[in-house]
Structure formats: C-alpha cells, structure tokens
Design a protein around this motif. Structure first.
Motif, mmCIF file in Angstrom:
data_model
loop_
_atom_site.group_PDB
_atom_site.id
_atom_site.type_symbol
_atom_site.label_atom_id
_atom_site.label_comp_id
_atom_site.label_asym_id
_atom_site.label_seq_id
_atom_site.Cartn_x
_atom_site.Cartn_y
_atom_site.Cartn_z
ATOM 1 N N PRO A 13 -27.584 -15.545 95.077
ATOM 2 C CA PRO A 13 -27.156 -15.047 93.764
ATOM 3 C C PRO A 13 -26.809 -16.139 92.756
ATOM 4 N N GLN A 14 -26.508 -17.358 93.208
ATOM 5 C CA GLN A 14 -26.106 -18.419 92.300
ATOM 6 C C GLN A 14 -27.160 -19.509 92.123
ATOM 7 N N ILE A 15 -28.156 -19.542 92.997
ATOM 8 C CA ILE A 15 -29.067 -20.684 93.035
ATOM 9 C C ILE A 15 -30.519 -20.221 93.015
ATOM 10 N N PHE A 16 -31.340 -20.915 92.218
ATOM 11 C CA PHE A 16 -32.762 -20.610 92.184
ATOM 12 C C PHE A 16 -33.578 -21.898 92.198
ATOM 13 N N LEU A 17 -34.820 -21.764 92.591
ATOM 14 C CA LEU A 17 -35.756 -22.893 92.695
ATOM 15 C C LEU A 17 -36.808 -22.775 91.613
ATOM 16 N N MET A 18 -37.188 -23.913 91.036
ATOM 17 C CA MET A 18 -38.278 -23.964 90.065
ATOM 18 C C MET A 18 -39.241 -25.077 90.439
ATOM 19 N N GLU A 19 -40.519 -24.725 90.538
ATOM 20 C CA GLU A 19 -41.575 -25.716 90.719
ATOM 21 C C GLU A 19 -42.259 -25.882 89.372
ATOM 22 N N VAL A 20 -42.228 -27.106 88.848
ATOM 23 C CA VAL A 20 -42.692 -27.367 87.488
ATOM 24 C C VAL A 20 -43.912 -28.281 87.511
ATOM 25 N N GLU A 21 -44.878 -27.955 86.692
ATOM 26 C CA GLU A 21 -46.089 -28.777 86.578
ATOM 27 C C GLU A 21 -45.764 -30.058 85.802
ATOM 28 N N ALA A 22 -45.741 -31.177 86.525
ATOM 29 C CA ALA A 22 -45.401 -32.474 85.927
ATOM 30 C C ALA A 22 -46.105 -33.566 86.732
ATOM 31 N N PRO A 23 -47.431 -33.689 86.586
ATOM 32 C CA PRO A 23 -48.221 -34.577 87.454
ATOM 33 C C PRO A 23 -47.840 -36.048 87.395
ATOM 34 N N LEU A 24 -47.458 -36.541 86.226
ATOM 35 C CA LEU A 24 -47.105 -37.960 86.120
ATOM 36 C C LEU A 24 -45.815 -38.269 86.880
ATOM 37 N N ILE A 25 -44.878 -37.337 86.841
ATOM 38 C CA ILE A 25 -43.624 -37.518 87.574
ATOM 39 C C ILE A 25 -43.871 -37.369 89.071
ATOM 40 N N ALA A 26 -44.653 -36.368 89.447
ATOM 41 C CA ALA A 26 -44.947 -36.133 90.863
ATOM 42 C C ALA A 26 -45.629 -37.345 91.492
ATOM 43 N N ARG A 27 -46.426 -38.044 90.720
ATOM 44 C CA ARG A 27 -47.156 -39.203 91.225
ATOM 45 C C ARG A 27 -46.220 -40.333 91.637
ATOM 46 N N LYS A 28 -45.070 -40.448 90.971
ATOM 47 C CA LYS A 28 -44.160 -41.578 91.191
ATOM 48 C C LYS A 28 -42.861 -41.201 91.890
ATOM 49 N N ALA A 29 -42.556 -39.935 91.993
ATOM 50 C CA ALA A 29 -41.245 -39.497 92.488
ATOM 51 C C ALA A 29 -40.997 -39.903 93.930
ATOM 52 N N GLU A 30 -39.723 -40.207 94.233
ATOM 53 C CA GLU A 30 -39.278 -40.517 95.584
ATOM 54 C C GLU A 30 -37.929 -39.830 95.816
ATOM 55 N N PRO A 31 -37.574 -39.589 97.089
ATOM 56 C CA PRO A 31 -36.278 -38.970 97.375
ATOM 57 C C PRO A 31 -35.113 -39.752 96.761
ATOM 58 N N GLY A 32 -34.177 -39.028 96.197
ATOM 59 C CA GLY A 32 -33.011 -39.647 95.577
ATOM 60 C C GLY A 32 -33.098 -39.712 94.064
#
Length: 282
Positions: A13-32
């Motif tokens: 009830p308090q939390i939701f997930l969103m998957e967003v189209e962001a290819p440039l960020i996805a290419r470089k993202a790392e945990p943290g």
C-alpha cells in the motif's frame, strides 16, 4: 526529451515500482548509484536509488515509497506516460570486487536499495546472506527476487507475521554468535537501523558499508544539503557517497539533520507548494 514509464507495479500500500525507459543511464548504471527525476516543469527534483537496470532493454527501475507531495504525484503517473527529467547515474558505485562472503541487510524500503548489491555480489560468485526487516507481512517487498540472488534469505518482521519475529540485528547477532563470519556487512535502511548494525559489527571487527540518504537537491555537490560527517570530515553523499564506512559515520549529527525539515515536508504535502501552478495549488 522525456522518459516513458514502461512498467508500474504496486508492491504494497505504500510502495510501488517503476521501470523507466532511460537507455543512456541503463548503459552506465551500477549498484549504489541513484537518479534525480522531475515529473514535469512544476515538479521538484527528487533523488531515487537505482533499484535495478536492464542494459539490453535500456530501462532503469526505481522503487518509491509514498511519503510526501512529489511521491504522491509520482504514484499517479501510469504506464505509457512520461517523466520530464530522469538524470543519472549519479553518485559512486558500491565497491563490491573481492568480497567472498557478505551479509546484505535491508530495512523497509532500504531492501530495494540492498537488492542490486546482493544481485551483483551473487553474480560475482560471493556467498550472499540477505537479512531483511519490516514492520509486518503487508510491507514485505522483493522476497522472491531476493531469494534468487542470495544463498540464504532471512526475513524478519516486528510482529512475526512473516519470517521470524524481531529485528535484523537480532538475526545478525545470532549468526555471529554461532561462529558465522563475513568479509563485509552492507546495511541499508533507516538511520537507527544502520547505526545499530554498525554498533554490532564493530564488536566483531567486521567492515560495514552503509548507504546514506540525507536531503539532496542538485546531486552534484553544489548545494551542500547532503552533508554527512565521516571520520570527522564533512562529505557530500551525492558525490562522495552515498556509501560510506558505517563505523566512521557521526550518527548523532546525521539523525539530527534528518529531522530538520520534517515540519516543512508536512507543510509541502498539505499545501502542494512544490507544485506551484498545477492543479490549482498556486
């Protein structure tokens, strides 16, 4: 440029997930690391930790807890709609190389931030124990996902409605007292939880990394709002972190700063002043 919401899923009830189209960020993202988004031209800039990413699909996943005006508005954005700004990846990736045996601890929404750490460590071949803590069964998130990326998952709830009754520190202490050892403990969640984990691991001389999430505005070290005292020095969570050695954090000052804006956050939620010009909130 706008960023399309590909998937939206309510986790509780308090939390939701969103998957967003962001290819440039996805290419470089790392945990943290994290992103900063703006819903539209009237919205404030708000940081969210990257909960997952898919380089092939070009998507970045964030998990949001509804606590204020902007997260209330974000909850109204549906699949197929777009966000105006989605900037990142920001912050320093969590250093995970060389860890052979680890305990990853997530408290509440911090479990969403702990998930990518556990996932990456599992992929690197580490022995991963995950301990998560929630107030009750209704608030538990990512249980199935964490089972897939851990060698052992321990779920705790304050009332015992899911997993074992108690706190994450109770379960961690039981493991340590039974002779379990870890190269490192990674703790992510409420400040008091991270502090108590660090107090415990200090007794056993176990390196402990925590993720700090103070008030942040620009995400580039310019505003100074995300100051954290680490080892007697002032650090900025947005550029020096968000991960730090938990045994060096000045927890008293961090908790004091976290309470500084509570009144203003409540007023913002009630008046909608951070959304001036929209929905007759001016």
């Amino acid at each position: 440029m706008s960023y399309k919401v590909i998937t939206k899923k309510v986790l509780n009830p308090q939390i939701f997930l969103m998957e967003v189209e962001a290819p440039l960020i996805a290419r470089k993202a790392e945990p943290g690391q994290f992103i900063i988004l703006r819903i539209d031209e009237y919205g404030e800039r708000v940081p969210f930790t990257i909960a997952d990413f898919d380089r092939e699909k070009g998507t970045v996943t964030i998990i949001v807890q509804i606590v204020g005006k902007t997260t209330q508005d974000l909850a109204k954005v549906e699949e197929g709609e777009t966000l105006l700004d989605f900037a990142g990846p920001l912050g320093m990736p969590t250093p995970l190389d060389g860890i052979k045996k680890v305990a990853v601890i997530g408290g509440g929404l911090g479990t969403a931030i702990a998930y990518p750490q556990a996932k990456k460590l599992h992929k690197l071949g580490a022995d991963v124990t995950v301990i998560t803590g929630f107030r009750n069964e209704e608030l538990v998130i990512l249980e199935d996902e964490l089972k897939e990326v851990s060698d052992r998952l321990i779920v705790t709830t304050d009332d015992g409605s899911n997993g074992t009754k108690g706190f994450v520190t109770d379960r961690l202490r039981e493991l340590l007292e039974a002779g379990e050892s870890f190269d490192e403990v990674i703790a992510i969640g409420p400040l008091i939880m991270m502090k108590l984990v660090c107090d415990l691991t200090k007794e056993y001389g176990i390196k402990t990394t925590v993720s700090m999430n103070p008030v942040m505005i620009d995400g580039t070290g310019m505003c100074g709002g995300c100051r954290v005292i680490v080892g007697g020095e002032t650090k900025f969570a947005c550029v020096d972190g968000p991960d730090f050695d938990g045994h060096l954090i000045d927890w008293d000052s961090a908790m004091k700063r976290s309470r500084m804006f509570k009144t203003y956050e409540k007023q913002s939620c009630e008046s909608g002043h951070c959304r001036i010009g929209r929905d007759n909130n001016a």
